[in-house]
Structures are given as C-alpha cells and as structure tokens.
Design a protein around this motif. Sequence first.
Motif, PDB file in Angstrom:
ATOM      1  N   THR A 177      12.953  40.430  29.404  1.00  0.00           N
ATOM      2  CA  THR A 177      13.151  39.100  29.967  1.00  0.00           C
ATOM      3  C   THR A 177      14.309  39.176  30.957  1.00  0.00           C
ATOM      4  N   LEU A 178      14.113  38.650  32.158  1.00  0.00           N
ATOM      5  CA  LEU A 178      15.130  38.695  33.202  1.00  0.00           C
ATOM      6  C   LEU A 178      15.652  37.289  33.486  1.00  0.00           C
ATOM      7  N   VAL A 179      16.956  37.202  33.711  1.00  0.00           N
ATOM      8  CA  VAL A 179      17.607  35.925  34.011  1.00  0.00           C
ATOM      9  C   VAL A 179      18.514  36.120  35.218  1.00  0.00           C
ATOM     10  N   SER A 180      18.450  35.222  36.172  1.00  0.00           N
ATOM     11  CA  SER A 180      19.314  35.278  37.356  1.00  0.00           C
ATOM     12  C   SER A 180      20.346  34.161  37.280  1.00  0.00           C
ATOM     13  N   VAL A 181      21.587  34.451  37.679  1.00  0.00           N
ATOM     14  CA  VAL A 181      22.658  33.450  37.660  1.00  0.00           C
ATOM     15  C   VAL A 181      23.684  33.786  38.742  1.00  0.00           C
ATOM     16  N   SER A 182      24.173  32.779  39.425  1.00  0.00           N
ATOM     17  CA  SER A 182      25.242  32.967  40.411  1.00  0.00           C
ATOM     18  C   SER A 182      26.505  32.289  39.907  1.00  0.00           C
ATOM     19  N   ASP A 183      27.634  32.609  40.551  1.00  0.00           N
ATOM     20  CA  ASP A 183      28.909  32.013  40.136  1.00  0.00           C
ATOM     21  C   ASP A 183      29.306  30.845  41.045  1.00  0.00           C
ATOM     22  N   GLU A 184      28.305  30.223  41.680  1.00  0.00           N
ATOM     23  CA  GLU A 184      28.588  29.144  42.628  1.00  0.00           C
ATOM     24  C   GLU A 184      29.472  28.062  42.023  1.00  0.00           C
ATOM     25  N   PHE A 185      29.202  27.679  40.774  1.00  0.00           N
ATOM     26  CA  PHE A 185      29.994  26.645  40.120  1.00  0.00           C
ATOM     27  C   PHE A 185      30.847  27.209  38.972  1.00  0.00           C
ATOM     28  N   LEU A 186      30.899  28.533  38.883  1.00  0.00           N
ATOM     29  CA  LEU A 186      31.598  29.162  37.758  1.00  0.00           C
ATOM     30  C   LEU A 186      32.616  30.197  38.206  1.00  0.00           C
ATOM     31  N   ASN A 187      32.955  30.193  39.471  1.00  0.00           N
ATOM     32  CA  ASN A 187      33.796  31.252  40.017  1.00  0.00           C
ATOM     33  C   ASN A 187      35.121  31.371  39.276  1.00  0.00           C
ATOM     34  N   GLY A 188      35.404  32.596  38.830  1.00  0.00           N
ATOM     35  CA  GLY A 188      36.660  32.879  38.159  1.00  0.00           C
ATOM     36  C   GLY A 188      36.724  32.456  36.708  1.00  0.00           C
ATOM     37  N   ASN A 189      35.608  32.019  36.140  1.00  0.00           N
ATOM     38  CA  ASN A 189      35.583  31.548  34.757  1.00  0.00           C
ATOM     39  C   ASN A 189      34.780  32.487  33.863  1.00  0.00           C
ATOM     40  N   GLU A 190      34.884  32.252  32.565  1.00  0.00           N
ATOM     41  CA  GLU A 190      34.033  32.967  31.631  1.00  0.00           C
ATOM     42  C   GLU A 190      32.627  32.382  31.705  1.00  0.00           C
ATOM     43  N   ILE A 191      31.649  33.252  31.804  1.00  0.00           N
ATOM     44  CA  ILE A 191      30.249  32.824  31.857  1.00  0.00           C
ATOM     45  C   ILE A 191      29.601  33.115  30.512  1.00  0.00           C
ATOM     46  N   HIS A 192      28.920  32.116  29.974  1.00  0.00           N
ATOM     47  CA  HIS A 192      28.241  32.228  28.678  1.00  0.00           C
ATOM     48  C   HIS A 192      26.771  31.905  28.891  1.00  0.00           C
ATOM     49  N   LEU A 193      25.910  32.857  28.543  1.00  0.00           N
ATOM     50  CA  LEU A 193      24.466  32.667  28.641  1.00  0.00           C
ATOM     51  C   LEU A 193      23.839  32.921  27.281  1.00  0.00           C
ATOM     52  N   PHE A 194      22.834  32.125  26.929  1.00  0.00           N
ATOM     53  CA  PHE A 194      22.155  32.348  25.652  1.00  0.00           C
ATOM     54  C   PHE A 194      20.693  32.699  25.897  1.00  0.00           C
ATOM     55  N   PHE A 195      20.145  33.457  24.968  1.00  0.00           N
ATOM     56  CA  PHE A 195      18.759  33.914  25.047  1.00  0.00           C
ATOM     57  C   PHE A 195      18.086  33.582  23.727  1.00  0.00           C
ATOM     58  N   GLU A 196      17.003  32.798  23.809  1.00  0.00           N
ATOM     59  CA  GLU A 196      16.284  32.357  22.618  1.00  0.00           C
ATOM     60  C   GLU A 196      14.790  32.470  22.858  1.00  0.00           C
ATOM     61  N   LYS A 197      14.070  32.946  21.860  1.00  0.00           N
ATOM     62  CA  LYS A 197      12.616  32.951  21.943  1.00  0.00           C
ATOM     63  C   LYS A 197      12.096  31.598  21.491  1.00  0.00           C
ATOM     64  N   ASP A 198      10.981  31.163  22.103  1.00  0.00           N
ATOM     65  CA  ASP A 198      10.532  29.803  21.824  1.00  0.00           C
ATOM     66  C   ASP A 198       9.646  29.679  20.593  1.00  0.00           C
ATOM     67  N   GLY A 199       9.269  30.818  19.985  1.00  0.00           N
ATOM     68  CA  GLY A 199       8.529  30.759  18.739  1.00  0.00           C
ATOM     69  C   GLY A 199       7.088  30.312  18.859  1.00  0.00           C
ATOM     70  N   ASP A 200       6.462  30.473  20.046  1.00  0.00           N
ATOM     71  CA  ASP A 200       5.060  30.095  20.184  1.00  0.00           C
ATOM     72  C   ASP A 200       4.169  31.191  19.611  1.00  0.00           C
ATOM     73  N   ASP A 201       2.860  31.057  19.828  1.00  0.00           N
ATOM     74  CA  ASP A 201       1.913  31.992  19.198  1.00  0.00           C
ATOM     75  C   ASP A 201       2.098  33.419  19.681  1.00  0.00           C
ATOM     76  N   GLU A 202       2.585  33.598  20.914  1.00  0.00           N
ATOM     77  CA  GLU A 202       2.713  34.932  21.473  1.00  0.00           C
ATOM     78  C   GLU A 202       4.128  35.497  21.340  1.00  0.00           C
ATOM     79  N   GLU A 203       5.052  34.692  20.905  1.00  0.00           N
ATOM     80  CA  GLU A 203       6.440  35.133  20.882  1.00  0.00           C
ATOM     81  C   GLU A 203       7.134  34.584  19.645  1.00  0.00           C
TER      82      GLU A 203
END
Length: 283
Positions: A177-203
């Motif tokens: 799974t790929l995720v893209s993120v820029s620091d446009e509104f987060l420059n110089g800060n700690e960045i926190h990203l979460f990854f969760e599966k949605d629990g559907d029939d295939e995942e």
Amino acid sequence: MRHNLYRILMVLLCIFTSCTDVIDVEVPTAEERLVIEASLDWEKGTPGNNQTIKLSTTTAYFNPDTSNSVIGAEVTVTRDLDGAVYVFEDQLNGTYTTDSFEAILDESYTLNIVYNNETYTATETLLPTTSITQITQSKDGGFLSEALELNVYFDDPVDETNFYILRYFEVGDFYPTLVSVSDEFLNGNEIHLFFEKDGDDEEEEFEPGDIVNVNLYNVSETYYNYMDILISQSGSSGNPFSPAPVELRGNCINITNPDNYPYGYFRVTQTDFETYTFIEDEE
C-alpha cells in the motif's frame, strides 16, 4: 383455444431454439510501448550497491499471457557529478542488475536505455530522507473503532519543502500500500500517519502477529505528483467522485523518436526501512 395454445407453444419453441449469431467486435489496441521500472533505492545503513531495473512492453488487454519481458537492451546509469557510469547487466528475463552502484546524496543521475535502435533517458536527483522516529499500534485513530492500526512518526526538516512516499507491505500480501504526503501544512513539525485495513471481504483487519514492513522515501516533487495520480487512480474503483483515469507518463523520454514515448519512471532516492510486528492488545 387448443389451436391458439399450440401456436403460442410453437412460437416459444422457435425463440428458444433459434440460432445465435456470433458478432465479432474489433477492439482497438494501442501501440506497443516500453515500460520502465527504474527505482534505485538506497536504504539507510546499507551500501546500496545492488540495484535492479525492470523493462517490459505493454500488452493487449485480452492477451495477458503474452510474454512482454524486454531482453537485449543496453542499460546504464551515469552520475552527472563525475561521469561515473554503472552498467546494468541483462539477466535475460526483463531485469537488468548491477552490484557496483555508488550513491551520493544531492547528486543527479541519468538513466540511458537503448532498445530497438531508440534511446530513452531520464534524470533524477538522489535526495536524503528523514528517519522514522517511532512506530506504534493503536485502536483509537482509525475509521474502525476496534481495528488495529499502525502509526508511523517522523520529523519533517525545517525550512525545506519535502514530498514523501510511504510504502506499507504486510508480509504475506501480494501488493504493498502506497501513501503520498507533502509538508505543505506540516513544515518543520512531527508528521504522524496511520495505516489501517478496512476489514472488507478482500482485506482482513490486522491481528497480533502480523508483520508490516515500512519504507519512507523523500522524493522529488515531480515523482510525488506522478505517484499521487497513480495512487488516486489505482484506488478509485467504485468511487463515483474519483477523477477519470488518464494516461500517466513519467519522466522518461525517447530522444530518438519522441512520439514513441515510454511509460514508467526513473527514481533515485534514499529510504528509511523499519519492520513492525503487531502484539496482543493490552486493553
């Protein structure tokens, strides 16, 4: 009455036993093009000498079993700073490899491919990446209240414009799974990203014992835009508000015949790699 019933039965019999005409529909097929998968990733803490480039061609939609691996191409990467050339040897299966690549941060590299008497090229700069500072698990930050989620933290450098790609790959899955993120509104800060599966029939949702490999890349703005569109299109199935798919072209060009442009991208980047194993929730 019997006579009318007989007629009705005869009409129905003719309908269900009539011959079906086979209609041949000509499906338009696009011109065959070169597909370049050239991601030279230098993992922090490793020499980064071993690199692989994959070459293939596009195939018709209704001929998925046709072999499209490209062999016989000449593939080199040149470090523009000093002209050092790294030759990628043809492995005769569509992959081209080297064990002598030398990475220097903030230097540009140029890919050169000669195939069918045409030359393809692209240039990228090897950008340093920040490090992953922490990976945790939780159940309170995602969309499903009882589902395990992965939390990734890293510090964005001050006074810099940065673009990131995160690659999550659960051991045992077929695709990351790929995720893209820029620091446009987060420059110089700690960045926190979460990854969760949605629990559907295939995942299925994450469970204790599941192992996830995480890569963090600091990439160029052009590659970020390329991947942002690719991620949006590949994950837009069933979404009525998603943008219409468009032909996606990377930074590789054909300098011999510009009309015969290739697909794919040449990327050179540093990456930070971490592995996380989910544990039994203590709550």
